[in-house]
Write a protein that holds these residues in place. Structure first.
Motif, PDB file in Angstrom:
ATOM      1  N   SER A  23      33.163  44.527  40.262  1.00  0.00           N
ATOM      2  CA  SER A  23      32.675  43.201  40.647  1.00  0.00           C
ATOM      3  C   SER A  23      31.161  43.157  40.568  1.00  0.00           C
ATOM      4  N   PHE A  24      30.652  42.050  40.053  1.00  0.00           N
ATOM      5  CA  PHE A  24      29.222  41.836  39.879  1.00  0.00           C
ATOM      6  C   PHE A  24      28.848  40.494  40.494  1.00  0.00           C
ATOM      7  N   ALA A  25      27.835  40.485  41.345  1.00  0.00           N
ATOM      8  CA  ALA A  25      27.342  39.245  41.953  1.00  0.00           C
ATOM      9  C   ALA A  25      26.266  38.644  41.061  1.00  0.00           C
ATOM     10  N   ILE A  26      26.392  37.360  40.786  1.00  0.00           N
ATOM     11  CA  ILE A  26      25.407  36.679  39.951  1.00  0.00           C
ATOM     12  C   ILE A  26      24.059  36.679  40.657  1.00  0.00           C
ATOM     13  N   ASP A  27      23.026  37.074  39.926  1.00  0.00           N
ATOM     14  CA  ASP A  27      21.657  37.092  40.429  1.00  0.00           C
ATOM     15  C   ASP A  27      21.068  35.698  40.204  1.00  0.00           C
ATOM     16  N   PRO A  28      20.889  34.919  41.275  1.00  0.00           N
ATOM     17  CA  PRO A  28      20.406  33.541  41.102  1.00  0.00           C
ATOM     18  C   PRO A  28      18.986  33.447  40.562  1.00  0.00           C
ATOM     19  N   THR A  29      18.214  34.523  40.677  1.00  0.00           N
ATOM     20  CA  THR A  29      16.837  34.478  40.180  1.00  0.00           C
ATOM     21  C   THR A  29      16.741  34.773  38.691  1.00  0.00           C
ATOM     22  N   HIS A  30      17.841  35.238  38.093  1.00  0.00           N
ATOM     23  CA  HIS A  30      17.850  35.539  36.666  1.00  0.00           C
ATOM     24  C   HIS A  30      19.051  34.887  35.964  1.00  0.00           C
ATOM     25  N   THR A  31      19.488  33.769  36.509  1.00  0.00           N
ATOM     26  CA  THR A  31      20.589  33.018  35.923  1.00  0.00           C
ATOM     27  C   THR A  31      20.126  31.578  35.756  1.00  0.00           C
TER      28      THR A  31
END
Length: 188
Positions: A23-31
């Motif tokens: 599982s990978f959490a989306i990085d909001p600062t690089h999305t």
């Protein structure tokens, strides 16, 4: 005989741990989800959303995965505050009533060891339509600063805004919109 059984058990445990979904959490600062459309035949306009969250699950051995993305519709950024408000209105995103946009995958197709396309359902303004994202770039490698496996990817799809009850000014402002998502996600 005990050595053979021990070797088989160790092999089975190793294979099971390798095949486990990650599982990978989306990085909001690089999305950065972006959308592009033609404006009265003059130019292609590009805008983005500044707030995105979600999760990517990937099983590299089984070549399967899942993608769940939520975009804050109120975070639309055109570079112009008045226009941000305009496209958040009822004729377009209607973000007061529908504050989020979501994409939930139904299938991830692989070419070799990398995802090539992601089929799923895109929901905007309470309307859900099937959309296929074409993956144009995919990397899974240890992040040099965080020392955790990280996914980096770019994906693109073309859709019609009128399918989501946002067709005002078409065909002068193109009905066809290109959705591009650049994403980074860090292993949980």
């Amino acid at each position: 005989m005990k050595k053979i059984i021990a070797a088989l058990v160790l092999t089975a445990v190793s294979a099971t741990s390798f095949a486990a979904p990650e599982s990978f959490a989306i990085d909001p600062t690089h999305t950065a989800p972006r959308f592009e459309y033609n404006h009265f035949g003059y130019s292609n306009q590009q805008h983005r959303f500044d707030k995105t969250s979600g999760k990517i699950t990937l099983d590299r051995a089984a070549k399967t995965g899942a993608v769940d993305v939520v975009i804050d519709a109120k975070s639309v950024n055109t570079g112009y505050e008045v226009f941000n408000g305009h496209i958040q209105g009822e004729d377009f995103f209607d973000s007061a009533k529908y504050p989020s946009i979501s994409f939930k995958s139904t299938a991830v197709k692989f070419e070799g060891d990398k995802p090539a396309s992601i089929e799923g359902n895109l929901t905007m303004k309470g309307i859900t339509k099937p959309v296929t994202l074409t993956v144009t770039n995919f990397t899974l490698a240890p992040h040099p600063m965080m020392k955790k496996d990280t996914i980096g990817a770019n994906a693109v799809a073309t859709l019609k805004r009128s399918d989501f009850n946002m067709g005002k000014y078409a065909p002068y402002v193109s009905d066809e919109v290109t959705l591009s998502i650049s994403v980074e996600a860090i292993k949980e």
